[in-house]
Design an enzyme around this catalytic site. Structure first.
Site, mmCIF file in Angstrom:
data_model
loop_
_atom_site.group_PDB
_atom_site.id
_atom_site.type_symbol
_atom_site.label_atom_id
_atom_site.label_comp_id
_atom_site.label_asym_id
_atom_site.label_seq_id
_atom_site.Cartn_x
_atom_site.Cartn_y
_atom_site.Cartn_z
ATOM 1 N N ARG A 178 0.830 -1.208 0.000
ATOM 2 C CA ARG A 178 0.000 0.000 0.000
ATOM 3 C C ARG A 178 0.863 1.256 0.000
ATOM 4 N NH1 ARG A 178 -4.549 0.565 4.579
ATOM 5 N NH2 ARG A 178 -2.742 1.155 5.844
ATOM 6 N N LYS A 223 -2.609 6.900 0.982
ATOM 7 C CA LYS A 223 -2.405 7.237 2.399
ATOM 8 C C LYS A 223 -1.321 8.310 2.440
ATOM 9 C CE LYS A 223 -2.253 4.861 6.841
ATOM 10 N NZ LYS A 223 -3.388 5.535 7.460
ATOM 11 N N GLU A 248 -16.076 6.419 5.469
ATOM 12 C CA GLU A 248 -15.289 5.776 6.527
ATOM 13 C C GLU A 248 -15.208 6.733 7.705
ATOM 14 O OE1 GLU A 248 -11.209 5.208 5.195
ATOM 15 O OE2 GLU A 248 -11.252 7.102 4.094
HETATM 16 N N1 PMP Z 1 -9.314 4.844 6.990
HETATM 17 C C1 PMP Z 1 -8.435 5.829 7.255
HETATM 18 C C2 PMP Z 1 -8.741 7.208 6.805
HETATM 19 C C3 PMP Z 1 -7.253 5.534 7.954
HETATM 20 O O1 PMP Z 1 -6.368 6.503 8.217
HETATM 21 C C4 PMP Z 1 -7.005 4.202 8.367
HETATM 22 C C5 PMP Z 1 -5.721 3.853 9.070
HETATM 23 N N2 PMP Z 1 -5.600 4.409 10.350
HETATM 24 C C6 PMP Z 1 -7.967 3.222 8.106
HETATM 25 C C7 PMP Z 1 -9.104 3.582 7.387
HETATM 26 C C8 PMP Z 1 -7.774 1.811 8.537
HETATM 27 O O2 PMP Z 1 -6.753 1.210 7.775
HETATM 28 P P1 PMP Z 1 -5.855 0.022 8.331
HETATM 29 O O3 PMP Z 1 -6.792 -1.055 8.745
HETATM 30 O O4 PMP Z 1 -4.999 -0.367 7.187
HETATM 31 O O5 PMP Z 1 -5.101 0.578 9.490
#
Ligand code: PMP
Length: 285
Positions: A52, A151, A184
Site C-alpha cells: 500500500r 495514504k 469511513e
Molecule cells: N481509513 C483511514 C482514513 C485511515 O487513516 C485508516 C488507518 N488508520 C484506516 C481507514 C484503517 O486502515 P488500516 O486497517 O490499514 O489501518
C-alpha cells in the site's frame, strides 16, 4: 534508554531524529505513510502495508529510495533496537527538503522515517461497551481531487472531521463522500451488520483500503458470514443491528450510538463480539 528512530538508514536517538524545515512533507503534506502493528515481535501483514505504501507513492510520483525487502528489514531492525514486541510502527516517506515553492523536482531526495513506539490503546471499556460517534459535516476528500486510497501525509481532511467529533465528545466521526454516502471514519473503516449480513462501503465510495478491513472480511467469510461491499447511507447506519470500526490501531471496535440514535439495542452485538474475538486470535496466536 532513549527510543531510536530510523532516518535514511541511521538509527538516531529520538531527541536527535530531525529532518529539515524545508521538507515538503512538512511544508505541503507531500509524502506518504503507513501505520502498522507488531504482535509478539511480528509485524501484522507487513507485506500488505508495504504494497500500500508503494502504491500510494506511485500515484504521487514519489520514488521510495530502497527496496521493499530493505524496508521490511529496516522496520524489523528498528523494532529490535527498541526491544518492542507489541507496538505501533509509523512508516513515513516525505518528498524531502526543497525550496519554498511547490516544485517537487527541487526537493533533494525522499526521507524515509520509521518510528516504533508503544501502542496507545483505547480503553478496554470502549471494546466492551462500544463507542458513540457522530457524522461530521466535513465530507471525505473527493477521489478526483485527492483519492482517499492514497495514504498521504495530507490528513487535514480527516483532522477537521476528527475535531468535529471531539467537540461533540466523540473520539471518532463518520465521514460521508461527495454523494452523501457513508465512506469511513477519520482513521478507521466502517462495517454494519443487518439481518446477519456484514455490509461495508466499497472502495469506490472513496475510502482507504484498510488492511484490518481486508482481514475482517476474510475472517467473516471464513466464519460463514456473508459480506457485501455496497453503497450505504446514514439511514443504513441508523437501522443497522450492529456497527463497528476497523483500523490497525483500533483493531475492531463496536459503535453503539451515532448522531444520538442507538444502533440496535445500544450494545455491541453478537457478530461484532465474535469478530473482535476472531481478530484478537488472528493477531495474538
Ligand atoms: N481509513 C483511514 C482514513 C485511515 O487513516 C485508516 C488507518 N488508520 C484506516 C481507514 C484503517 O486502515 P488500516 O486497517 O490499514 O489501518
Amino acid at each position: 534508554m532513549s527510543l531510536k528512530v530510523y532516518i535514511n538508514g541511521q538509527l538516531l536517538d529520538k531527541e536527535n531524529a530531525k529532518i529539515s524545515v524545508y521538507d515538503h512533507g512538512l511544508l505541503y503534506g507531500d509524502g506518504v505513510f503507513e501505520g502498522m502493528r507488531s504482535y509478539g515481535g511480528k509485524v501484522f501483514r507487513l507485506k500488505q502495508h508495504l504494497d500500500r505504501l508503494w502504491n500510494s507513492a506511485k500515484t504521487i510520483w514519489l520514488e521510495i529510495p530502497m527496496s521493499r525487502d530493505d524496508m521490511a528489514k529496516a522496520v524489523n531492525d528498528t523494532l529490535a533496537a527498541n526491544q518492542i514486541k507489541d507496538g505501533y510502527i509509523r512508516l513515513v516517506v516525505t518528498r524531502g527538503a526543497g525550496t519554498l515553492g511547490l516544485d517537487p523536482n527541487r526537493c533533494s531526495h525522499p526521507q524515509v522515517i520509521i518510528i516504533t513506539d508503544k501502542i496507545e490503546l483505547y480503553p478496554e471499556d470502549f471494546y466492551r461497551n462500544g463507542l458513540e460517534i457522530i457524522t461530521a459535516s466535513t465530507m471525505r476528500n473527493h477521489p478526483a481531487a485527492l483519492n482517499p486510497r492514497i495514504k498521504s501525509l495530507n490528513y487535514l481532511n480527516n483532522i477537521l472531521a476528527k475535531i468535529e467529533g471531539l467537540k461533540a465528545g466523540c473520539i471518532e466521526a463518520l465521514m460521508l463522500n461527495q454523494k452523501g454516502e457513508v465512506a469511513e471514519a477519520t482513521g478507521d473503516n466502517i462495517f454494519l451488520v443487518r439481518g446477519g449480513v456484514l455490509q461495508t462501503p466499497p472502495l469506490d465510495a472513496g475510502i482507504l483500503e484498510g488492511i484490518t478491513r481486508d482481514a475482517v472480511i476474510e475472517l467473516a467469510r471464513g466464519a460463514g458470514i456473508e459480506v457485501r461491499e455496497m453503497p450505504l447511507t446514514r439511514h443504513d447506519v441508523y437501522i443497522a443491528d450492529e456497527c463497528f470500526l476497523t483500523g490497525s490501531a483500533a483493531e475492531v471496535i463496536p459503535v453503539v450510538k451515532i448522531d444520538n440514535r442507538a444502533i440496535g439495542d445500544g450494545k455491541p452485538g453478537p457478530i461484532t463480539r465474535d469478530l473482535i474475538a476472531r481478530f484478537r486470535k488472528l493477531t495474538r496466536e
